[in-house]
Design an enzyme around this catalytic site. Structure first.
Site, PDB file in Angstrom:
ATOM      1  N   ASN A  96       1.052  -1.083  -0.097  1.00 28.59           N
ATOM      2  CA  ASN A  96       0.061  -0.027   0.013  1.00 28.59           C
ATOM      3  C   ASN A  96       0.747   1.082  -0.005  1.00 28.59           C
ATOM      4  OD1 ASN A  96      -1.839   1.910   0.358  1.00 28.59           O
ATOM      5  ND2 ASN A  96      -2.334   1.427   2.478  1.00 28.59           N
ATOM      6  N   TRP A  97       0.966   2.024  -1.061  1.00 26.24           N
ATOM      7  CA  TRP A  97       1.959   3.206  -1.225  1.00 26.24           C
ATOM      8  C   TRP A  97       1.223   4.472  -0.447  1.00 26.24           C
ATOM      9  CZ3 TRP A  97       5.091   3.561  -6.381  1.00 26.24           C
ATOM     10  CH2 TRP A  97       5.908   2.574  -6.669  1.00 26.24           C
ATOM     11  N   LYS A  98      -0.115   4.437  -0.028  1.00 23.52           N
ATOM     12  CA  LYS A  98      -0.822   5.389   0.449  1.00 23.52           C
ATOM     13  C   LYS A  98      -0.419   6.541  -0.546  1.00 23.52           C
ATOM     14  CE  LYS A  98      -0.095   3.244   4.714  1.00 23.52           C
ATOM     15  NZ  LYS A  98      -0.082   3.447   6.475  1.00 23.52           N
ATOM     16  N   SER A 133       3.642  -2.419  10.512  1.00 21.41           N
ATOM     17  CA  SER A 133       5.270  -2.564  10.769  1.00 21.41           C
ATOM     18  C   SER A 133       5.878  -3.763  10.457  1.00 21.41           C
ATOM     19  CB  SER A 133       5.242  -2.248  12.063  1.00 21.41           C
ATOM     20  OG  SER A 133       4.877  -0.995  12.568  1.00 21.41           O
ATOM     21  N   GLY A 151       2.949  -1.194   4.075  1.00 22.56           N
ATOM     22  CA  GLY A 151       2.841   0.152   3.888  1.00 22.56           C
ATOM     23  C   GLY A 151       4.342   0.849   3.531  1.00 22.56           C
ATOM     24  N   GLY A 152       4.815   1.566   4.415  1.00 20.91           N
ATOM     25  CA  GLY A 152       6.308   2.246   3.873  1.00 20.91           C
ATOM     26  C   GLY A 152       7.235   1.102   3.178  1.00 20.91           C
TER      27      GLY A 152
END
Length: 248
Positions: A10-12, A208, A229-230
């Site tokens: 998920n690159w947001k 995380s 995510g990140g």
């Protein structure tokens, strides 16, 4: 049929056309992997990312959709438009959407139904806050979110469930393996009770996830992959997670 393993990124609200160079390395890994690999970039990047991938095995998805197929909804995007751009999946009910946009379970259920209508896979996100975890409410919260967010017609083929404790997203904190296993066992049991294919629904953990803890998480029962995510923004960070899932 067993749950399909999925490594979803998920690159947001991150990434631009210059970030496409990361896709080449991810594409090579996806072609070699036995698990599915999915990237969900901002909506404007879906079409150019699909074009970059071509006939490769890397999947592309969206991060949200409107419940309606079209209409006077300025700034929104429909599941049909995402499909037309080349998306195969849609992330729905992420905690950031629930918090920042006050999305309810009913709204998420309607969006998931829209994803199914458009022929897309709905990744429905669930998760408790830190206060709910500390108050011993986690299982009740997750059960209520699942019951309220899962639409009629959900199957193992069109639905993925992602457990993302709110307090672990982007904080570097991760629940214990016992805590993750407990929630995933609950999800599997409730899905098996409600859906004919509930035993085969892919269950993801998110919050995380990184190279250093991925293998331990993927070794848990009923954890079929991750929503990352990140660590999905750069191939160097995401590829070890994909490799860990492939080995699980």
């Amino acid at each position: 049929m067993a749950p399909r393993k999925l490594a979803a990124g998920n690159w947001k609200m991150n990434g631009d056309l210059a970030a496409m160079d990361q896709i080449d390395a991810m594409l090579n890994s996806a072609e070699d992997a036995s698990c599915d690999v999915l990237i969900c970039p901002p909506a404007l990047l879906i079409h150019p990312m699909v074009a970059r991938i071509g006939a490769g095995d890397l999947l592309v998805g969206g991060q949200d959709c409107h419940a309606e197929a079209k209409g006077a909804h300025t700034g929104d995007i429909s599941a049909e438009q995402l499909r037309d751009a080349g998306a195969s999946h849609i992330i729905l009910g992420h905690s950031e959407r629930r918090a920042d946009h006050a999305e309810t379970d009913a709204q998420i259920r309607a969006k998931a139904a829209a994803a199914h209508r458009a022929g897309l896979v709905a990744i429905i996100c669930l998760g408790e806050t830190e206060a709910q975890r500390d108050g011993g409410q986690t299982l009740d919260v997750i059960a209520a979110q699942l019951d309220g967010s899962l639409p009629e017609g959900a199957t193992a083929a069109n639905t993925v469930i992602a457990y993302e404790p709110v307090w672990a997203i982007g904080t570097g904190r991760t629940p214990s393996t016992d805590q993750i296993a407990e929630v995933h066992a609950l999800l599997r049991a409730r899905l098996s009770d409600r859906l004919a294919t509930g035993a085969d629904v892919t269950l993801l953990y998110g919050g995380s996830v990184k190279a250093s803890n991925a293998a331990e998480i993927f070794a848990l029962p009923h954890v079929d992959g991750a929503l990352v995510g990140g660590a999905s923004l750069k191939a160097a960070d995401f590829l070890p997670i994909i490799e860990a899932l492939d080995r699980a």
